[in-house]
Motif scaffolding. Structure first.
Motif, short mmCIF file in Angstrom:
data_model
loop_
_atom_site.label_atom_id
_atom_site.label_comp_id
_atom_site.label_asym_id
_atom_site.label_seq_id
_atom_site.Cartn_x
_atom_site.Cartn_y
_atom_site.Cartn_z
N ALA A 1 3.10 -1.13 4.23
CA ALA A 1 3.04 -2.53 4.66
C ALA A 1 2.00 -3.31 3.85
O ALA A 1 2.26 -4.43 3.39
CB ALA A 1 2.72 -2.60 6.15
N LEU A 2 0.81 -2.73 3.65
CA LEU A 2 -0.25 -3.43 2.93
C LEU A 2 0.09 -3.65 1.46
O LEU A 2 -0.05 -4.76 0.94
CB LEU A 2 -1.57 -2.65 3.04
CG LEU A 2 -2.24 -2.62 4.41
CD1 LEU A 2 -3.49 -1.73 4.38
CD2 LEU A 2 -2.62 -4.01 4.88
N SER A 3 0.56 -2.59 0.78
CA SER A 3 0.82 -2.72 -0.66
C SER A 3 2.07 -3.55 -0.93
O SER A 3 2.10 -4.32 -1.90
CB SER A 3 0.95 -1.33 -1.29
OG SER A 3 1.98 -0.58 -0.68
N SER A 4 3.10 -3.43 -0.08
CA SER A 4 4.30 -4.24 -0.28
C SER A 4 4.00 -5.72 -0.05
O SER A 4 4.47 -6.58 -0.81
CB SER A 4 5.42 -3.78 0.67
OG SER A 4 5.84 -2.47 0.37
N SER A 5 3.21 -6.02 0.99
CA SER A 5 2.87 -7.42 1.24
C SER A 5 1.90 -7.94 0.18
O SER A 5 1.96 -9.12 -0.20
CB SER A 5 2.26 -7.57 2.64
OG SER A 5 1.07 -6.80 2.77
N ILE B 1 -2.44 1.44 -5.14
CA ILE B 1 -1.09 1.86 -4.78
C ILE B 1 -0.07 0.89 -5.35
O ILE B 1 0.95 1.29 -5.94
CB ILE B 1 -0.95 1.96 -3.25
CG1 ILE B 1 -1.70 3.19 -2.73
CG2 ILE B 1 0.52 2.04 -2.83
CD1 ILE B 1 -1.75 3.28 -1.22
N ALA B 2 -0.32 -0.41 -5.18
CA ALA B 2 0.62 -1.41 -5.68
C ALA B 2 0.73 -1.37 -7.20
O ALA B 2 1.84 -1.43 -7.75
CB ALA B 2 0.20 -2.80 -5.21
N LEU B 3 -0.40 -1.25 -7.89
CA LEU B 3 -0.38 -1.25 -9.35
C LEU B 3 0.27 0.01 -9.90
O LEU B 3 1.08 -0.06 -10.84
CB LEU B 3 -1.81 -1.38 -9.90
CG LEU B 3 -2.51 -2.72 -9.66
CD1 LEU B 3 -3.92 -2.69 -10.23
CD2 LEU B 3 -1.72 -3.87 -10.28
N ILE B 4 -0.07 1.16 -9.35
CA ILE B 4 0.50 2.41 -9.84
C ILE B 4 1.99 2.50 -9.50
O ILE B 4 2.80 2.97 -10.29
CB ILE B 4 -0.27 3.62 -9.28
CG1 ILE B 4 -1.69 3.64 -9.88
CG2 ILE B 4 0.44 4.93 -9.58
CD1 ILE B 4 -2.60 4.69 -9.29
N GLY B 5 2.36 2.03 -8.32
CA GLY B 5 3.77 2.05 -7.95
C GLY B 5 4.58 1.00 -8.69
O GLY B 5 5.76 1.20 -8.97
N PRO C 1 5.66 0.06 -4.58
CA PRO C 1 4.60 0.27 -3.59
C PRO C 1 4.96 1.29 -2.52
O PRO C 1 4.09 2.05 -2.08
CB PRO C 1 4.42 -1.14 -2.99
CG PRO C 1 4.84 -2.07 -4.07
CD PRO C 1 5.98 -1.37 -4.75
N LEU C 2 6.21 1.33 -2.11
CA LEU C 2 6.62 2.30 -1.08
C LEU C 2 6.53 3.72 -1.63
O LEU C 2 6.01 4.62 -0.96
CB LEU C 2 8.04 1.97 -0.63
CG LEU C 2 8.59 2.79 0.55
CD1 LEU C 2 9.54 1.94 1.40
CD2 LEU C 2 9.34 4.03 0.08
N ILE C 3 7.02 3.92 -2.85
CA ILE C 3 6.96 5.25 -3.46
C ILE C 3 5.51 5.70 -3.63
O ILE C 3 5.13 6.82 -3.27
CB ILE C 3 7.68 5.25 -4.82
CG1 ILE C 3 9.17 4.96 -4.63
CG2 ILE C 3 7.49 6.57 -5.54
CD1 ILE C 3 9.91 4.68 -5.93
N ALA C 4 4.68 4.80 -4.16
CA ALA C 4 3.28 5.15 -4.40
C ALA C 4 2.53 5.38 -3.09
O ALA C 4 1.63 6.23 -3.03
CB ALA C 4 2.60 4.04 -5.21
N ALA C 5 2.87 4.64 -2.04
CA ALA C 5 2.21 4.84 -0.74
C ALA C 5 2.47 6.24 -0.21
O ALA C 5 1.56 6.88 0.36
CB ALA C 5 2.70 3.79 0.26
#
Length: 325
Positions: free
Chosen positions: A44-48, A242-246, A254-258
């Motif tokens: 939720a955090l990284s996707s948003s 998470i967002a940057l790496i994903g 972001p979901l995959i990296a999370a």
């Protein structure tokens, strides 16, 4: 694949993910459910975060501020309000703070914007700490009313699904196109009639709403919270990583990296914290150097390109050694 087919595919993938996560508490152990809850929180955090920052390329470090605002709001009102009202109020107050913060700092870009959002996060944390010590005479809050585990899990799952769904919808909306235009060339977007200031504030507030709601929902995992816990900069930094790496600009990155980071966190952080932090750093460096689009941009062709580049590098190295001989 046309736009409609891609929309159907994305919705089906999201439905499958939601169904799997929904069934997990019925057969998973307490440890697995706890790990899944952390995973959903960062989904939720990284996707948003990617909704605004991935499109506009503005690097916001204010996630932990909005998370903490939501957490403290929930802790203060949970005894008087229903669970969903406390979560909604946490999201609302975080949105209001984001509107004020965005109006003040969104005229900046690059390093200045990142540093200032981090500075304002620290300002909010110290302000809450001062209020707790000087006004209420406490250091933190004891949570007397705590919902059941499944209620918390379902709430965070709903927020994660809504964040991904919002990303799907936003990419096909005028607001999403305006955010992408700002990321590509903000001055050109202005000349095309986009009110970039309002668009940026709206995107920033949307990100804050999700972070505040997640903070309000996750605060009850602790029976006692204080500013150091819920305004922890690590929450914001890990969200950005998470967002940057994903792949911040992608839908599923972001979901995959999370998921990857949640597994790493639970398996390494407690027993080998140094190795965990080293893994974060190595993944970030490799992503920036060799995979700027993030994990979501991985294709079979990517591996083929890496193999070709490696062979060329080895040949070049062999030629240099031959000359020296």
């Amino acid at each position: 694949m046309n736009n409609r087919q891609m929309l159907v595919r994305d919705l089906l993938v999201l439905l499958a993910f939601a169904g799997w996560a929904l069934a997990l508490p019925h057969y998973g152990s307490e440890f697995v459910v706890s790990m899944a809850l952390t995973c959903l929180m960062y989904v939720a955090l990284s996707s948003s975060w990617g909704l605004f920052c991935g499109s506009t390329r503005y690097l916001s470090l204010a996630t932990s501020a909005f998370f903490g605002i939501g957490a403290y709001t929930s802790a203060l009102v949970l005894e008087q309000l229903a669970w969903w009202q406390a979560v909604a109020l946490g999201a609302g107050i975080a949105t209001l703070v984001a509107l004020l913060m965005g109006a003040a700092v969104l005229h900046l870009r690059g390093t200045y914007f990142a540093v200032l959002t981090f500075g304002m996060t620290e300002l909010i944390r110290h302000a809450v700490t001062y209020f707790e010590k000087s006004v209420t005479g406490t250091v933190g809050r004891v949570l007397m009313v705590v919902p059941e585990r499944d209620t918390i899990y379902l709430t965070v799952l709903l927020l994660a699904v809504l964040a991904v769904l919002c990303s799907i919808v936003l990419r096909r909306s005028r607001l999403g196109l305006a955010l992408l235009g700002i990321g590509a060339d903000e001055q050109r977007a202005q000349t095309l009639g986009v009110n970039t200031r309002l668009v940026k504030i709206a995107g920033f507030a949307l990100t804050a709403a999700f972070a505040g709601a997640v903070g309000a929902a996750m605060s009850v995992r602790w029976t006692y919270i204080d500013p150091h816990t819920v305004f922890n900069p690590f929450i914001g930094f890990q969200t950005v990583l998470i967002a940057l790496i994903g792949g911040a600009a992608t839908l599923w990155g972001p979901l995959i990296a999370a998921i990857v980071f949640s597994v790493l966190a639970e398996t390494l952080r407690l027993q080998f914290p140094q190795i965990y932090m080293m893994s974060l750093g190595i993944l970030l460096i490799l992503s920036v150097l060799y995979l700027p689009g993030g994990l979501a941009s991985l294709r079979w062709r990517t591996f083929a390109d890496w193999g070709r580049d490696s062979r060329q590098w080895l040949r070049g190295l062999g030629r240099k050694e031959g000359r020296h001989v």
